[in-house]
Scaffold this active site. Structure first.
Site, PDB file in Angstrom:
ATOM      1  CB  SER A   1      -0.932   0.547   0.635  1.00 35.78           C
ATOM      2  OG  SER A   1       0.242  -0.043   2.063  1.00 35.78           O
TER       3      SER A   1
ATOM      4  CG  ASP B   1      -1.986   4.715   9.061  1.00 33.29           C
ATOM      5  OD1 ASP B   1      -0.589   4.975   7.912  1.00 33.29           O
ATOM      6  OD2 ASP B   1      -2.860   3.920   8.478  1.00 33.29           O
TER       7      ASP B   1
ATOM      8  CG  HIS C   1      -0.684   3.010   4.779  1.00 31.46           C
ATOM      9  ND1 HIS C   1      -1.174   2.354   6.167  1.00 31.46           N
ATOM     10  CD2 HIS C   1      -0.559   2.422   3.772  1.00 31.46           C
ATOM     11  CE1 HIS C   1      -0.883   1.924   5.909  1.00 31.46           C
ATOM     12  NE2 HIS C   1      -0.867   2.246   4.347  1.00 31.46           N
TER      13      HIS C   1
END
Length: 501
Positions: A280, A465, A468
């Site tokens: 991600s 967070d 990311h």
């Protein structure tokens, strides 16, 4: 009778020997002389920049005519001759050859300085300026632009070749929706020299400007020219200029019209594929608060030269990317000389036999662990094992694997950006070294930039967070990576990336 036969044989042999050189010269050569807008660099498209001399050959039947592009970037009509470049072409000229001439972009430079000393006197007159060249130290008599162009014309004619003059291509500069012409300067002077010597003149400047104006500035910039360079054309811009020249020549009575092909479909340089394989932190996650750096990365790439194919998938470790078939699906698309950037680690630290079942065994060894999930038994390998598998299978496809370290999290220990340099960063590097492939420490690169920015300035990069980034954080990483590629000779993408603020 024998004397007559010998005489006939001798005569025929003499005729054949005399005719042999002419037979070799039956195929004429089209020479192009000019600056970087005719041939940029080595003519290999470095930086995505091409000259029209690199594409005009596609319009000609190579079985009937040869093409030689002798243009050199940075030269003016004066320095092209001072460097002996014209002499080299002139020495090769024979009757029936053609010489396409285009200069002007660099003739407007200073006549004498310590940088290039390449300027010419404006106009087509006989006035001169005596200088002691600050670069060469030589005493030099500098002539007008027209004088230098005319010298090439007369030399070519003396050899029985056909000189053809072009006005310089337009620059990608716009004024109220229009592209300014050079019809009161170099375009005009080029035309005047052509008329004075009764040779063909092609108003490339005006004809190309007309086509650009039909397209409009928004469509032209980024396709035919680049935002970063208003003078040098992309492959499509160079092909446009070449086609304009060909169309103009077809309207003349030059014998060169016999050598043009019909219904030409331009062949552009093959794009290089760049694959992004990861999690991600690289992927397009479809969320504003979690944007992988691979999303904004294409904006720092010349997408007329490269395709950016982002195969990264959120939530995956090196293990699950392989086990879920994502790796097999991606590698089916790899072809020879593609570049494959591989980046995993964030999710490899997860549980091996619980919850998401995505953790891999720590390290790079051959240790395995049997894990059963939903009655299916899986053999789990080390983080290094999965990376090694990807590297080797990438090479099996003829593609080039390059390992990237993970990106740093927004975690600061005692005021220092924390990195996984004793675990996943180290292991990724060890695998790359063992497999003799390139390794890029993106973690260290990004961490150092965060350190300079400071904790408070980095905080907005991570809206969700500590792992990311949002779009701005992703863009920051992508820009750093592009800057690295710009100077990384071994990777071979220096001419395919650029940094624009």
């Amino acid at each position: 009778m024998k004397k007559v036969q010998l005489l006939v044989i001798f005569s025929l042999t003499s005729i054949l020997l005399c005719c042999k050189p002419k037979t070799l010269n039956l195929k004429p050569t089209l020479y192009t002389v000019g600056d970087s807008t005719v041939k940029n660099g080595k003519g290999d498209g470095y930086g995505g920049l091409w000259g029209w001399g690199d594409f005009i050959g596609q319009f000609l039947d190579s079985s009937k005519v040869k093409i030689e592009n002798h243009a050199l970037g940075g030269t003016s009509s004066r320095t092209y001759q001072n460097l002996g470049l014209w002499d080299a072409v002139d020495a090769k000229l024979v009757a029936g050859d053609y010489v396409l001439i285009q200069f002007g972009h660099n003739d407007n430079s200073p006549v004498n300085d310590t940088i290039r000393a390449r300027g010419t006197i404006k106009g087509i007159g006989d006035e001169t300026q005596e200088i002691n060249n600050l670069i060469t130290g030589d005493h030099e008599i500098v002539h007008s632009y027209g004088w230098y162009i005319e010298k090439i014309v007369k030399d070519a004619k003396a050899k029985g070749a056909t000189p053809i003059i072009m006005s310089p291509i337009p620059r990608n500069k716009w004024v109220k929706g229009s592209v300014p012409r050079n019809d009161t300067s170099y375009g005009l002077w080029a035309k005047q020299i052509a008329e004075r010597n009764n040779i063909t003149f092609i108003n490339l400047n005006d004809e190309m400007a007309k086509q650009l104006e039909v397209l409009g500035e928004e469509k032209v910039t980024g396709t035919y020219f680049y935002k970063r360079d208003h003078t040098h054309t992309s492959a499509k811009g160079a092909a446009m200029a070449a086609e304009i020249i060909v169309d103009a020549l077809k309207q003349t009575d030059n014998a060169i019209t016999d050598y043009f092909k019909e219904n030409v479909s331009i062949s552009y340089p093959k794009k290089k594929n760049i694959f992004l394989i990861g999690d991600s932190t690289m992927a397009n996650n479809g969320k504003k608060e979690a944007v992988g750096w691979g999303v904004p990365f294409p904006q720092f790439c010349d997408t007329t030269q490269v395709n950016i194919i982002n195969k990264a998938r959120g939530g995956r470790s090196s293990r699950t990317f392989v086990n879920e078939g994502l790796w097999d699906a991606a590698k089916k698309e790899f072809t020879a000389d593609d570049i494959v950037f591989i980046q995993f680690g964030h999710n490899d630290a997860g549980k091996i036999d619980q919850a998401k079942y995505r953790g891999s065994i720590k390290g790079i060894g051959n240790k395995t662990q049997e894990v059963t999930k939903d009655s299916v038994t899986e053999t789990v390998h080390s983080y290094g094992w999965y990376l090694t598998k990807m590297i080797r299978e990438t090479r099996d496809k003829g593609a080039i694997p390059i390992v990237l370290s993970i990106t740093p999290r927004n975690e600061w220990a005692n005021g220092v950006v924390e990195q996984r340099d004793s675990t996943f960063v180290k292991w990724a590097k060890q695998v790359a070294e063992a497999e003799k492939t390139l390794f890029v420490d993106l973690s260290d690169m990004v961490a150092k930039s965060y350190q300079k920015l400071g904790k408070e300035n980095v905080k907005p990069f991570f809206p969700k967070d500590h792992t990311h980034t949002g779009l701005e954080g992703a863009k920051h990483t992508a820009k750093l990576f592009a800057a690295y590629l710009k100077q990384a000779k071994a990777i071979g993408l220096r001419g395919c990336v650029f940094i624009e603020d």
